[in-house]
Design an enzyme around this catalytic site. Structure first.
Site, PDB file in Angstrom:
ATOM      1  CB  ALA A 169      -0.924  -0.019   1.216  1.00  0.00           C
ATOM      2  CB  VAL A 229       3.380   1.994  -6.935  1.00  0.00           C
ATOM      3  CG1 VAL A 229       2.729   1.198  -8.056  1.00  0.00           C
ATOM      4  CG2 VAL A 229       4.509   2.832  -7.484  1.00  0.00           C
ATOM      5  CB  THR A 246      10.604  -1.187 -10.899  1.00  0.00           C
ATOM      6  OG1 THR A 246       9.622  -0.189 -11.154  1.00  0.00           O
ATOM      7  CG2 THR A 246      11.695  -1.116 -11.937  1.00  0.00           C
ATOM      8  CD  GLU A 261       1.641   2.841 -12.739  1.00  0.00           C
ATOM      9  OE1 GLU A 261       0.786   1.949 -12.820  1.00  0.00           O
ATOM     10  OE2 GLU A 261       1.626   3.840 -13.472  1.00  0.00           O
ATOM     11  CB  CYS A 302      12.340   4.664  -9.186  1.00  0.00           C
ATOM     12  SG  CYS A 302      11.089   3.912  -8.133  1.00  0.00           S
ATOM     13  CG  PHE A 303      15.140   8.547 -12.121  1.00  0.00           C
ATOM     14  CD1 PHE A 303      14.181   7.749 -12.721  1.00  0.00           C
ATOM     15  CD2 PHE A 303      15.108   9.909 -12.376  1.00  0.00           C
ATOM     16  CE1 PHE A 303      13.211   8.286 -13.559  1.00  0.00           C
ATOM     17  CE2 PHE A 303      14.149  10.464 -13.214  1.00  0.00           C
ATOM     18  CZ  PHE A 303      13.198   9.658 -13.799  1.00  0.00           C
ATOM     19  CD  GLN A 304      21.634   6.574  -6.193  1.00  0.00           C
ATOM     20  OE1 GLN A 304      21.857   7.767  -6.338  1.00  0.00           O
ATOM     21  NE2 GLN A 304      21.940   5.935  -5.089  1.00  0.00           N
ATOM     22  CE  LYS A 305      13.387   0.927  -6.753  1.00  0.00           C
ATOM     23  NZ  LYS A 305      12.970   0.187  -7.920  1.00  0.00           N
TER      24      LYS A 305
HETATM   25  P1  NAD Z   1       6.711   1.755  -0.958  1.00  0.00           P
HETATM   26  O1  NAD Z   1       7.890   1.420  -0.123  1.00  0.00           O
HETATM   27  O2  NAD Z   1       6.053   3.089  -0.831  1.00  0.00           O
HETATM   28  O3  NAD Z   1       5.562   0.659  -0.711  1.00  0.00           O
HETATM   29  C1  NAD Z   1       5.793  -0.721  -0.684  1.00  0.00           C
HETATM   30  C2  NAD Z   1       4.892  -1.324   0.401  1.00  0.00           C
HETATM   31  O4  NAD Z   1       4.960  -2.758   0.316  1.00  0.00           O
HETATM   32  C3  NAD Z   1       5.299  -0.964   1.831  1.00  0.00           C
HETATM   33  O5  NAD Z   1       4.234  -0.297   2.471  1.00  0.00           O
HETATM   34  C4  NAD Z   1       5.618  -2.316   2.486  1.00  0.00           C
HETATM   35  O6  NAD Z   1       5.222  -2.384   3.846  1.00  0.00           O
HETATM   36  C5  NAD Z   1       4.794  -3.267   1.645  1.00  0.00           C
HETATM   37  N1  NAD Z   1       5.257  -4.660   1.701  1.00  0.00           N
HETATM   38  C6  NAD Z   1       6.507  -5.132   1.512  1.00  0.00           C
HETATM   39  N2  NAD Z   1       6.524  -6.478   1.605  1.00  0.00           N
HETATM   40  C7  NAD Z   1       5.258  -6.873   1.866  1.00  0.00           C
HETATM   41  C8  NAD Z   1       4.636  -8.142   2.047  1.00  0.00           C
HETATM   42  N3  NAD Z   1       5.347  -9.284   1.957  1.00  0.00           N
HETATM   43  N4  NAD Z   1       3.316  -8.180   2.320  1.00  0.00           N
HETATM   44  C9  NAD Z   1       2.589  -7.034   2.397  1.00  0.00           C
HETATM   45  N5  NAD Z   1       3.117  -5.793   2.211  1.00  0.00           N
HETATM   46  C10 NAD Z   1       4.440  -5.725   1.945  1.00  0.00           C
HETATM   47  O7  NAD Z   1       7.169   1.508  -2.469  1.00  0.00           O
HETATM   48  P2  NAD Z   1       6.587   2.221  -3.786  1.00  0.00           P
HETATM   49  O8  NAD Z   1       7.198   3.551  -3.976  1.00  0.00           O
HETATM   50  O9  NAD Z   1       5.111   2.077  -3.796  1.00  0.00           O
HETATM   51  O10 NAD Z   1       7.216   1.279  -4.910  1.00  0.00           O
HETATM   52  C11 NAD Z   1       6.763  -0.037  -5.109  1.00  0.00           C
HETATM   53  C12 NAD Z   1       7.362  -0.565  -6.392  1.00  0.00           C
HETATM   54  O11 NAD Z   1       6.910   0.210  -7.498  1.00  0.00           O
HETATM   55  C13 NAD Z   1       8.882  -0.528  -6.444  1.00  0.00           C
HETATM   56  O12 NAD Z   1       9.333  -1.657  -7.149  1.00  0.00           O
HETATM   57  C14 NAD Z   1       9.164   0.716  -7.248  1.00  0.00           C
HETATM   58  O13 NAD Z   1      10.391   0.618  -7.946  1.00  0.00           O
HETATM   59  C15 NAD Z   1       8.033   0.730  -8.231  1.00  0.00           C
HETATM   60  N6  NAD Z   1       7.646   2.067  -8.741  1.00  0.00           N
HETATM   61  C16 NAD Z   1       7.587   3.122  -7.895  1.00  0.00           C
HETATM   62  C17 NAD Z   1       7.167   4.361  -8.366  1.00  0.00           C
HETATM   63  C18 NAD Z   1       7.086   5.569  -7.468  1.00  0.00           C
HETATM   64  O14 NAD Z   1       6.826   6.641  -7.973  1.00  0.00           O
HETATM   65  N7  NAD Z   1       7.280   5.459  -6.180  1.00  0.00           N
HETATM   66  C19 NAD Z   1       6.761   4.491  -9.691  1.00  0.00           C
HETATM   67  C20 NAD Z   1       6.815   3.373 -10.526  1.00  0.00           C
HETATM   68  C21 NAD Z   1       7.252   2.158 -10.025  1.00  0.00           C
HETATM   69  C1  UGA Z   2      10.073   8.690 -12.319  1.00  0.00           C
HETATM   70  C2  UGA Z   2       9.530   8.538 -13.739  1.00  0.00           C
HETATM   71  O1  UGA Z   2       9.253   9.822 -14.296  1.00  0.00           O
HETATM   72  C3  UGA Z   2       8.259   7.691 -13.749  1.00  0.00           C
HETATM   73  O2  UGA Z   2       7.846   7.447 -15.096  1.00  0.00           O
HETATM   74  C4  UGA Z   2       8.555   6.357 -13.060  1.00  0.00           C
HETATM   75  O3  UGA Z   2       7.371   5.576 -12.996  1.00  0.00           O
HETATM   76  C5  UGA Z   2       9.068   6.607 -11.659  1.00  0.00           C
HETATM   77  O4  UGA Z   2      10.263   7.427 -11.726  1.00  0.00           O
HETATM   78  C6  UGA Z   2       9.484   5.357 -10.943  1.00  0.00           C
HETATM   79  O5  UGA Z   2       9.739   4.342 -11.561  1.00  0.00           O
HETATM   80  O6  UGA Z   2       9.579   5.481  -9.728  1.00  0.00           O
HETATM   81  P1  UGA Z   2       9.450  10.230 -10.234  1.00  0.00           P
HETATM   82  O7  UGA Z   2      10.802   9.810  -9.742  1.00  0.00           O
HETATM   83  O8  UGA Z   2       8.295  10.077  -9.337  1.00  0.00           O
HETATM   84  O9  UGA Z   2       9.087   9.427 -11.583  1.00  0.00           O
HETATM   85  O10 UGA Z   2       9.487  11.768 -10.684  1.00  0.00           O
HETATM   86  P2  UGA Z   2      10.159  12.524 -11.925  1.00  0.00           P
HETATM   87  O11 UGA Z   2       9.242  13.573 -12.370  1.00  0.00           O
HETATM   88  O12 UGA Z   2      10.640  11.585 -12.958  1.00  0.00           O
HETATM   89  O13 UGA Z   2      11.409  13.240 -11.252  1.00  0.00           O
HETATM   90  C7  UGA Z   2      12.523  12.518 -10.795  1.00  0.00           C
HETATM   91  C8  UGA Z   2      13.609  13.468 -10.361  1.00  0.00           C
HETATM   92  O14 UGA Z   2      14.162  14.138 -11.486  1.00  0.00           O
HETATM   93  C9  UGA Z   2      13.116  14.573  -9.434  1.00  0.00           C
HETATM   94  O15 UGA Z   2      14.077  14.823  -8.442  1.00  0.00           O
HETATM   95  C10 UGA Z   2      12.951  15.760 -10.353  1.00  0.00           C
HETATM   96  O16 UGA Z   2      13.032  16.988  -9.702  1.00  0.00           O
HETATM   97  C11 UGA Z   2      14.109  15.542 -11.298  1.00  0.00           C
HETATM   98  N1  UGA Z   2      13.935  16.189 -12.615  1.00  0.00           N
HETATM   99  C12 UGA Z   2      12.921  15.813 -13.438  1.00  0.00           C
HETATM  100  C13 UGA Z   2      14.842  17.160 -13.019  1.00  0.00           C
HETATM  101  O17 UGA Z   2      15.790  17.501 -12.279  1.00  0.00           O
HETATM  102  N2  UGA Z   2      14.690  17.728 -14.255  1.00  0.00           N
HETATM  103  C14 UGA Z   2      13.683  17.386 -15.098  1.00  0.00           C
HETATM  104  O18 UGA Z   2      13.611  17.952 -16.219  1.00  0.00           O
HETATM  105  C15 UGA Z   2      12.772  16.395 -14.677  1.00  0.00           C
END
Ligand code: NAD
Ligand code: UGA
Length: 459
Positions: free
Chosen positions: A14, A17, A136, A165, A276-279
């Site tokens: 929860a 994402v 991811t 996502e 996410c970007f770095q990881k």
């Molecule tokens: P998050 O840390 O906010 O949420 C993950 C949740 O999963 C946590 O609340 C954790 O307690 C729960 N969890 C972990 N193991 C569990 C289990 N076994 N049973 C039940 N709950 C469990 O992470 P997030 O930012 O939502 O990212 C989730 C995934 O989506 C990652 O792989 C990330 O790379 C990817 N993603 C994130 C974004 C973003 O913008 N944050 C965008 C696209 C993709």
């Molecule tokens: C990014 C991607 O844009 C999403 O498509 C993807 O799903 C997500 O990562 C993910 O996998 O977690 P997010 O990190 O939430 O999304 O936000 P961004 O808008 O991409 O910004 C990332 C970082 O880059 C921020 O620190 C932002 O300030 C910086 N950024 C972005 C810049 O410095 N310059 C830009 O022109 C755009």
């Protein structure tokens, strides 16, 4: 014949994402019961908070979506196994951070949460279940997920799909409601049809892309790598602009007008942050090395190296402009979230910049409209305090500026674009500086009010 819709779906995780994604599915598909589960009881309680202003994730528009569906066909719960048992489709949306120890530490993704949730699905599912990778994941993870599910009790069957996502924080609801594309990877056409039918409630068919599993998993890593690469590219050029008299905003406009390059993701800044970007790039680097592609690994690794350099560079130049020392000086830090419109601080450039300035003995007065004090304490590794090398949270820009030698604009929150510079300068120590690491402040107004201004990428 139209594919059958799942009646019940469950999402494990929860977080940033799982919460918004499932809220939008529930909103757009009133005929599907959606349960979002998490082991973190505090997080689930926050999702159930009657006050929609206290949801655990801040995203513009999220409160309205949750308000419409919660209690109707959207439930947040800690009863993980019950929700899986009742579901026809289970999304895995758990965290996949970089490993901190063991094989691949510092680069590979830590898949322990994915593995644990797949094992729970294997145990608790009943009948046929479609398992959707929403997290991811490294390319070929579906193989491991399938192996774990295949070891379950006889009588249970599974189809595994990849459905990464692409939402960005701060615009998550808009991105989910009007996505550029939805990507579904898999080798079971029936399962793909079922998932596609969910999205077809609101996404045009031509934006629902179907690929094999590995292309889908790898497309997610590649999309993030390309986006991050653009930011490192423009930040590198920003530094070059500063020493040559060019202006990165003008350069970005000029190159962005070329339709082959495009104008998005060309904003120079303090370096990219976010979970996410770095990881994801480090994961890509790790996988390339694993497959013997050293040159490819080294190429992508440089995107992260340049980003780290940019963050340290900002801190260094603040110190340099303030006569080579910030020991005992007050600095107002404008913004702590990794970008505007989110309360997320994961990998925020503010963390590295603040840590460097604390190391130099500065007194930081941090202001951010959404980030809480406990979060900053965790990120900076020290509680709020007083004296050299300390930080405090300030309730407003004016209060953060009290007695400060400089303002350092790190996050581009809209309200920092409408600062009353004269009022701010009046409470600062002279000569007063604005370091605009985002290039988002009203520079002319700040100068007119008497501030010396440094802006990223301005020669
Ligand atoms: P998050 O840390 O906010 O949420 C993950 C949740 O999963 C946590 O609340 C954790 O307690 C729960 N969890 C972990 N193991 C569990 C289990 N076994 N049973 C039940 N709950 C469990 O992470 P997030 O930012 O939502 O990212 C989730 C995934 O989506 C990652 O792989 C990330 O790379 C990817 N993603 C994130 C974004 C973003 O913008 N944050 C965008 C696209 C993709
Ligand atoms: C990014 C991607 O844009 C999403 O498509 C993807 O799903 C997500 O990562 C993910 O996998 O977690 P997010 O990190 O939430 O999304 O936000 P961004 O808008 O991409 O910004 C990332 C970082 O880059 C921020 O620190 C932002 O300030 C910086 N950024 C972005 C810049 O410095 N310059 C830009 O022109 C755009």
């Amino acid at each position: 014949m139209a594919p059958p819709l799942p009646r019940r779906i469950c999402c494990i995780g929860a977080g940033y994402v799982g919460g918004p994604t499932m809220a939008v599915i529930a909103d757009r598909c009133p005929d599907i019961a959606v349960t979002v589960v998490d082991l973190n009881a505090e997080r689930i309680a926050a999702w159930n908070d009657p006050d929609l202003g206290r949801l655990p994730v801040y995203e513009p528009g999220l409160d309205a979506v949750v308000g419409r569906c919660r209690g109707r066909n959207l439930v947040f719960s800690t009863a993980v196994e019950d929700a899986i048992a009742a579901a026809d489709m289970v999304f895995l949306s758990v965290n996949t951070p970089t490993k901190t120890r063991g094989l691949g530490a510092g680069q590979a993704s830590d898949l322990k949460w994915v593995e644990a949730s797949a094992r729970t699905v294997a145990k608790a599912a009943s009948g046929h279940t479609i398992v959707v990778e929403k997290s991811t994941l490294p390319v070929r993870t579906a193989e491991a997920v399938k192996a774990i599910l295949g070891s379950g009790v006889a009588g249970k069957t599974f189809s595994v799909l990849s459905n990464p996502e692409f939402l960005a924080e701060g615009t998550a609801i808009r991105d989910l409601e009007d996505p550029d594309r939805v990507l579904i990877g898999g080798d079971d056409p029936d399962a793909i049809d079922v998932l596609a039918a969910i999205y077809a409630h609101w996404v045009p068919q031509d934006r629902i892309l179907r690929t094999n599993l590995w292309s889908s998993e790898l497309s997610k890593l590649t999309a993030n790598a390309f986006l991050a690469q653009r930011i490192s590219s423009i930040n590198g050029i920003a530094a070059f602009c500063e020493v040559t008299g060019a202006d990165v905003q003008e350069v970005a406009r000029a190159i962005g007008a070329d339709s082959r390059i495009g104008s998005k993701f060309l904003k120079a800044g303090p370096g990219f942050g976010g979970s996410c970007f770095q990881k994801d790039i480090l994961n890509l680097v790790y996988l390339c090395r694993h497959y013997g592609l050293e040159e490819v690994a080294a190429y992508w690794e440089q995107v992260v190296a340049l980003n780290t350099w940019q963050q340290h560079r900002i801190a260094r130049l603040v110190v340099t402009r303030l006569f080579g020392t910030v020991t005992g000086k007050r600095l107002a830090i404008l913004g702590f979230a990794f970008k505007a419109d989110t309360n997320d601080t994961r990998e925020s450039p503010a963390i590295r910049i603040c840590r460097d300035l604390l190391e130099e003995g500065a007194l930081l007065q941090i202001v951010d409209p959404k980030v809480r004090e406990q979060q900053i304490q965790r990120d900076l590794g020290q509680p709020a305090g007083q004296g050299e090398g300390s930080w405090q949270l300030a309730p407003s820009v004016e209060q953060a500026a009290q007695g400060a030698d400089a303002l350092v604009l790190v996050t581009e929150w809209e309200q920092f674009g409408a600062i009353d510079w004269s009022a701010v300068v009046a409470v600062m120590r002279q000569p007063a500086w604005l370091f605009d690491a985002r290039g988002s402040a009203d520079e002319a107004a700040a100068r007119a009010a008497g501030l010396s201004v440094w802006r990223v990428g301005q020669g």
